[in-house]
Design a protein around this motif. Structure first.
Motif, PDB file in Angstrom:
ATOM      1  N   ALA A   6       0.796  -1.133   0.304  1.00  0.00           N
ATOM      2  CA  ALA A   6       0.014  -0.016   0.028  1.00  0.00           C
ATOM      3  C   ALA A   6       1.076   1.280  -0.206  1.00  0.00           C
ATOM      4  CB  ALA A   6      -1.035   0.002   1.452  1.00  0.00           C
ATOM      5  N   ALA A   7       1.844   1.186   0.652  1.00  0.00           N
ATOM      6  CA  ALA A   7       2.852   2.306   0.944  1.00  0.00           C
ATOM      7  C   ALA A   7       3.733   2.624  -0.649  1.00  0.00           C
ATOM      8  CB  ALA A   7       3.754   2.194   1.785  1.00  0.00           C
ATOM      9  N   SER A  61       1.061   4.177  -2.828  1.00  0.00           N
ATOM     10  CA  SER A  61       0.786   5.470  -2.448  1.00  0.00           C
ATOM     11  C   SER A  61       1.798   6.419  -2.968  1.00  0.00           C
ATOM     12  CB  SER A  61       0.549   5.612  -0.865  1.00  0.00           C
ATOM     13  OG  SER A  61       0.276   6.976  -0.675  1.00  0.00           O
ATOM     14  N   ALA A  96       1.681   6.853  -6.773  1.00  0.00           N
ATOM     15  CA  ALA A  96       0.396   7.454  -7.328  1.00  0.00           C
ATOM     16  C   ALA A  96       1.038   8.918  -7.013  1.00  0.00           C
ATOM     17  CB  ALA A  96      -0.756   7.386  -6.463  1.00  0.00           C
ATOM     18  N   ALA A  97       1.711   9.439  -5.726  1.00  0.00           N
ATOM     19  CA  ALA A  97       2.079  10.486  -5.404  1.00  0.00           C
ATOM     20  C   ALA A  97       3.111  10.953  -6.491  1.00  0.00           C
ATOM     21  CB  ALA A  97       2.693  10.713  -4.089  1.00  0.00           C
TER      22      ALA A  97
END
Length: 204
Positions: free
Chosen positions: A34-35, A38, A41-42
């Protein structure tokens, strides 16, 4: 069904530690994925902004002799993708000269730019002040060195078909985007200047 429940209960009682460790490992792996997702995506969201922040100002519009600069600037401002446009005057001077400390200095051809009000506020990365004022007559660092002048000194600007103009230097600046600023509009890449001019004067 009852057998499955008994088996699960016995597993928890006898191997509870192993089950907890396995569950923790799965949770850590899921959190790591998940990290990473994320972060990716950032990064995608900011990649374009970071890349565009280092792009020099696009000086690709040049008014032909007899053209109307106000009309062209107005048309540019209404063009999709153009955030702002300002007119800049451009003159090729035969040379600059100065007399300081009892000596006379002169240069070869020089580029003289006429900047409109608000230019530095609109394009804050185009000019960096080194010494003196942010406004008024500004000299490029190399030009000031060639003429041996500092803020407060006078220089003479040769003008084709007109008397020389005497101006007082207000500041010395650096032009981080000089390559883009002085490129030849419409010329093939192979014919672009190897380096920007050494002698540059910025006038208000």
């Amino acid at each position: 069904m009852r057998a499955a429940l008994r088996w699960a209960r016995g597993l928890v009682v006898r191997r509870g530690g192993r089950l907890a460790a396995a569950a923790l490992g799965v949770a850590v792996a899921v959190a790591l994925l998940a990290a990473l997702g994320s972060f990716q995506a950032a990064s995608r969201a900011t990649m374009t902004a970071r890349a565009a922040s280092s792009v020099a100002i696009d000086w690709q519009v040049q008014v032909k002799p007899g053209g109307s600069a106000p009309d062209i600037v107005s048309a540019l401002r209404g063009t999709t993708g153009v955030q702002t446009a300002l007119p800049v005057g451009f003159l090729q001077s035969p040379g600059l000269s100065s007399t300081t400390g009892g000596t006379h200095q002169s240069t070869g051809r020089a580029a003289v730019l006429g900047l409109p009000p608000g230019y530095r506020a609109t394009f804050p990365d185009a000019i960096r002040t080194l010494v003196g004022s942010d406004s008024g007559v500004l000299l490029a660092q190399q030009t000031a060195a060639n003429l041996h002048v500092a803020p407060g000194d006078q220089i003479s600007i040769a003008r084709p078909g007109a008397p020389r103009a005497q101006v007082t230097v207000a500041g010395v600046v650096e032009l981080p985007q000089a390559d883009s600023l002085f490129q030849r509009v419409g010329a093939p890449a192979q014919s672009q200047p190897v380096a920007p001019p050494d002698n540059v004067v910025l006038l208000p």
